[in-house]
Design an enzyme around this catalytic site. Structure first.
Site, short mmCIF file in Angstrom:
data_model
loop_
_atom_site.label_atom_id
_atom_site.label_comp_id
_atom_site.label_asym_id
_atom_site.label_seq_id
_atom_site.Cartn_x
_atom_site.Cartn_y
_atom_site.Cartn_z
N ASP A 94 -2.95 -18.20 1.71
CA ASP A 94 -4.26 -18.78 1.31
C ASP A 94 -4.83 -19.91 2.00
O ASP A 94 -6.11 -20.20 2.18
CB ASP A 94 -3.94 -19.63 -0.26
CG ASP A 94 -2.37 -20.30 -0.20
OD1 ASP A 94 -1.86 -20.27 0.87
OD2 ASP A 94 -2.16 -20.78 -1.38
N TYR A 99 0.80 -1.26 0.10
CA TYR A 99 0.03 0.04 -0.08
C TYR A 99 0.83 1.35 0.04
O TYR A 99 0.33 2.30 -0.45
CB TYR A 99 -0.82 0.19 1.21
CG TYR A 99 -2.10 -0.94 1.04
CD1 TYR A 99 -2.25 -1.90 -0.07
CD2 TYR A 99 -2.93 -1.15 2.21
CE1 TYR A 99 -3.27 -2.67 0.02
CE2 TYR A 99 -3.88 -2.23 2.40
CZ TYR A 99 -4.09 -2.96 1.03
OH TYR A 99 -5.05 -3.86 0.93
#
Length: 394
Positions: A251, A168
């Protein structure tokens, strides 16, 4: 832990309120009253009944509040999402309580004029790098979860998210052209060892105050930034021999949060993974209207806010759930000011209010009492008072 305050002899605090947009002003107003009453009752030695009036004479814990504009409201008033005046007030305070920002009105603004840009700016301006997001399934609301009761019951997770680094904020970022002349967009995921170390230490300390288990989530089988992350986290484990450390790929963590969420106690992860996983964890509870958050740094004031959005569709209709903001105020007391007793007082009042059957629309079920934002706040205030009186008479 440097990022979390301990109570001192100082019992008077400056708190900056940033109501923001949408339902923000409604829920912050309620939380402000709860903070004031909880502070006023702190240390009361009398067994006499306590008035609900907030003018209770000299306070053991006193708050001096100031409200400032931020987000879309600031864009409309000042042309920027975070005015210099607002940031300066926040930096000079002991803690900051934020309502919510954003709304359809500003969705098409240029990036520097979007309300969300103000949120990134205030995080950077306050130097808060650790975002603490609890996700606990309360017994009274277990049926609100979309998971089976036996899966959701007893879930109590804290996600510690690195907040000011990673993809970010990494450079370079932007737009360009590839060798075929096609438009491209690119971002950079980058962490330094010191950035990983400081968030990891916060997470270990949080785990130490909980159930002593820490799971670090990364993608070290693919990403170099995650390889460094895992290396640094592992190297710090020896400083915290009482904490059980494990690692998990992101994941798999996303799947395990749904399959068996009770295996998790405290999770630490990077900015983007934390953004996603904390939202996923929040939905285990059935309503984001119940969930608070805290963002803290090595020094200076922390930023405390509910995780829900500004909900412009119900703004001004007295339909908002103020409990996430009230619980954010409890985190402000605990992590921002070190006022543990007052924090427990507020949390217990929320639990008792739910036990009494009061619900806003987002958590309503047949057999409970449907109330609005203001009434829910009034019920919490009553419970803060009655709980205090019971405690004093015991």
């Amino acid at each position: 832990m440097a990022a979390v305050r301990c109570s001192t002899a100082k019992r008077s605090y400056n708190v900056t309120l940033l109501p923001g947009d949408g339902i923000g002003p409604e829920v912050v107003a309620v939380a402000k009253d709860v903070l004031s009453l909880a502070g006023a009752l702190e240390g009361k030695a009398s067994n006499q009944s306590l008035s609900l009036s907030l003018s209770l004479g000299p306070m053991r814990v006193e708050f001096r509040f100031q409200e400032k504009l931020m987000g879309g409201a600031a864009v409309d008033a000042y042309g920027v999402p975070l005015p210099e005046e607002t940031l300066a007030a926040a930096q000079a305070s002991d803690a900051v309580l934020l309502g919510a920002i954003g709304g359809y009105k500003w969705d098409n603004n240029e990036k520097h004029l979007k309300p969300e840009t103000g949120l990134l700016q205030i995080r950077a301006g306050l130097g808060v790098f650790a975002n603490l997001r609890p996700a606990a399934v309360l017994p009274q609301l277990v049926d609100a979860s979309t998971l089976k009761k036996e899966v959701a019951e007893g879930v109590d997770i804290m996600v510690v998210r690195e907040l000011t680094g990673g993809i970010y904020f990494g450079q370079p970022r932007g737009f360009g052209k590839n060798d075929k002349g096609e438009d491209t967009g690119f971002n950079t995921e980058v962490y330094s060892a010191s950035e990983v170390d400081r968030i990891t230490r916060v997470a270990f300390e949080v785990a130490r105050k909980r159930r002593g288990k820490l799971c670090s989530v990364d993608k070290a089988n693919v990403l170099e930034a995650s390889m460094l992350w895992r290396k640094q986290v592992t190297s710090l484990a020896s400083e915290f021999p009482d904490i059980e450390l494990s690692h998990m790929y992101v994941d798999n963590a996303a799947m395990q949060l749904i399959r068996n969420p009770k295996q998790f106690d405290t999770i630490v992860t990077n900015n983007i993974f934390g953004d996603i996983l904390s939202d996923e964890a929040s939905m285990l509870t059935g309503s984001i209207g119940m969930l608070p958050s805290a963002s803290v740094g090595e020094s200076g004031p922390g930023l405390f806010e509910p995780i829900h959005g500004s909900a412009p569709d119900i703004a001004g209709q007295d339909k908002a759930n103020p409990l996430a903001t009230i619980l954010s105020a409890a985190m402000l007391l605990r992590y921002g000011l070190g006022e543990e007793n007052a924090a427990k007082r507020v949390e217990a009042a929320v639990t008792e209010t739910l036990n009494n059957g009061f619900r806003t629309g987002d958590i309503y079920s047949p057999g409970t009492t449907l109330v609005g934002c203001k009434r829910m706040g009034e019920e919490v205030l009553k419970t803060v008072e009655s709980q205090s009186t019971v405690a004093l008479n015991s």
